[in-house]
Write a protein that holds these residues in place. Sequence first.
Motif, PDB file in Angstrom:
ATOM      1  N   HIS A  32      -3.265  -1.720 -17.769  1.00 56.19           N
ATOM      2  CA  HIS A  32      -2.907  -0.305 -17.731  1.00 56.19           C
ATOM      3  C   HIS A  32      -3.503   0.369 -16.493  1.00 56.19           C
ATOM      4  O   HIS A  32      -4.461   1.138 -16.589  1.00 56.19           O
ATOM      5  CB  HIS A  32      -3.362   0.398 -19.011  1.00 56.19           C
ATOM      6  N   LEU A  33      -2.916   0.090 -15.353  1.00 54.79           N
ATOM      7  CA  LEU A  33      -3.367   0.662 -14.088  1.00 54.79           C
ATOM      8  C   LEU A  33      -2.455   1.815 -13.685  1.00 54.79           C
ATOM      9  O   LEU A  33      -1.249   1.769 -13.896  1.00 54.79           O
ATOM     10  CB  LEU A  33      -3.360  -0.400 -12.988  1.00 54.79           C
ATOM     11  N   GLN A  34      -3.049   2.847 -13.097  1.00 54.09           N
ATOM     12  CA  GLN A  34      -2.277   3.990 -12.625  1.00 54.09           C
ATOM     13  C   GLN A  34      -1.580   3.649 -11.308  1.00 54.09           C
ATOM     14  O   GLN A  34      -2.038   2.805 -10.535  1.00 54.09           O
ATOM     15  CB  GLN A  34      -3.191   5.199 -12.424  1.00 54.09           C
ATOM     16  N   GLY A  35      -0.495   4.320 -11.052  1.00 56.40           N
ATOM     17  CA  GLY A  35       0.227   4.089  -9.810  1.00 56.40           C
ATOM     18  C   GLY A  35       1.310   5.119  -9.584  1.00 56.40           C
ATOM     19  O   GLY A  35       1.343   6.174 -10.240  1.00 56.40           O
ATOM     20  N   ARG A  48       2.484   4.415 -14.762  1.00 57.45           N
ATOM     21  CA  ARG A  48       1.352   3.621 -15.248  1.00 57.45           C
ATOM     22  C   ARG A  48       1.876   2.283 -15.725  1.00 57.45           C
ATOM     23  O   ARG A  48       2.883   2.224 -16.447  1.00 57.45           O
ATOM     24  CB  ARG A  48       0.625   4.346 -16.389  1.00 57.45           C
ATOM     25  N   LEU A  49       1.189   1.212 -15.341  1.00 56.91           N
ATOM     26  CA  LEU A  49       1.583  -0.109 -15.820  1.00 56.91           C
ATOM     27  C   LEU A  49       1.380  -0.215 -17.325  1.00 56.91           C
ATOM     28  O   LEU A  49       0.395   0.299 -17.869  1.00 56.91           O
ATOM     29  CB  LEU A  49       0.747  -1.195 -15.144  1.00 56.91           C
ATOM     30  N   ILE A  50       2.303  -0.919 -17.983  1.00 56.07           N
ATOM     31  CA  ILE A  50       2.140  -1.287 -19.390  1.00 56.07           C
ATOM     32  C   ILE A  50       1.740  -2.754 -19.474  1.00 56.07           C
ATOM     33  O   ILE A  50       0.768  -3.109 -20.129  1.00 56.07           O
ATOM     34  CB  ILE A  50       3.434  -1.034 -20.183  1.00 56.07           C
ATOM     35  N   ASP A  51       2.517  -3.609 -18.820  1.00 51.64           N
ATOM     36  CA  ASP A  51       2.143  -5.014 -18.687  1.00 51.64           C
ATOM     37  C   ASP A  51       2.770  -5.549 -17.407  1.00 51.64           C
ATOM     38  O   ASP A  51       3.642  -4.922 -16.805  1.00 51.64           O
ATOM     39  CB  ASP A  51       2.545  -5.845 -19.909  1.00 51.64           C
ATOM     40  N   ILE A  52       2.295  -6.730 -16.988  1.00 53.69           N
ATOM     41  CA  ILE A  52       2.722  -7.256 -15.694  1.00 53.69           C
ATOM     42  C   ILE A  52       2.540  -8.761 -15.652  1.00 53.69           C
ATOM     43  O   ILE A  52       1.656  -9.316 -16.315  1.00 53.69           O
ATOM     44  CB  ILE A  52       1.928  -6.583 -14.535  1.00 53.69           C
TER      45      ILE A  52
END
Length: 205
Positions: A32-35, A48-52
Amino acid sequence: MSGTFTRLDRRKIRVAARGAEERRLHRRLPLHLQGRYLDSRGQEQKCRLIDISPGGAKVATRNPPMPGDFVVLLVDGLGRLDGRVLRKGDNWFSLQFAAHARKRDRLADAITWRFNMERLGLSEDRAAPRKSSQGRAVIHFNDGVKIDADVVDVSISGAAFAAIERPRIGEEVRVGEMRGHVARVWEGGFAVSFMPPSSSSASAA
């Protein structure tokens, strides 16, 4: 501590922690990283990332782009990622990255490092060149002993550490929130195989 180990020692350490490296290339991990992202019109949107995974990502945003749109994704700690939107919901979209094999491999390292930093209690080694597999960790043993170690390599299922003190093979340890057992020991280091965390469910990319 870095001067203590030869190039061969370091190579052995890296090889010892590669057991699940291929599998991580195909796994979505919660991160969960902001972007922010640039849509097809060049407008910047918060997200915001949920999964990757190295192949794609699911992203939360108020204004998701349409399937088929090409977007540029800028994520804190991971840098620039671009790809084409596959699906969208009311407040999310998923995309497939457009990246060559070498970039996907670098992204796999960065994802693994970010995923493990908090749950393993790792801190980045600011004095060393920035690499995805460098940092410091505290290894806790069942008898109350704890040692500091350099993180040499880390994957979803295990990690390799460089340390003067070496535990016994099979000995249980804790690193941050993760528990595991010592899988290999050699001069200058050891590898730990983690028990799967109950909260981390991975899906195919």
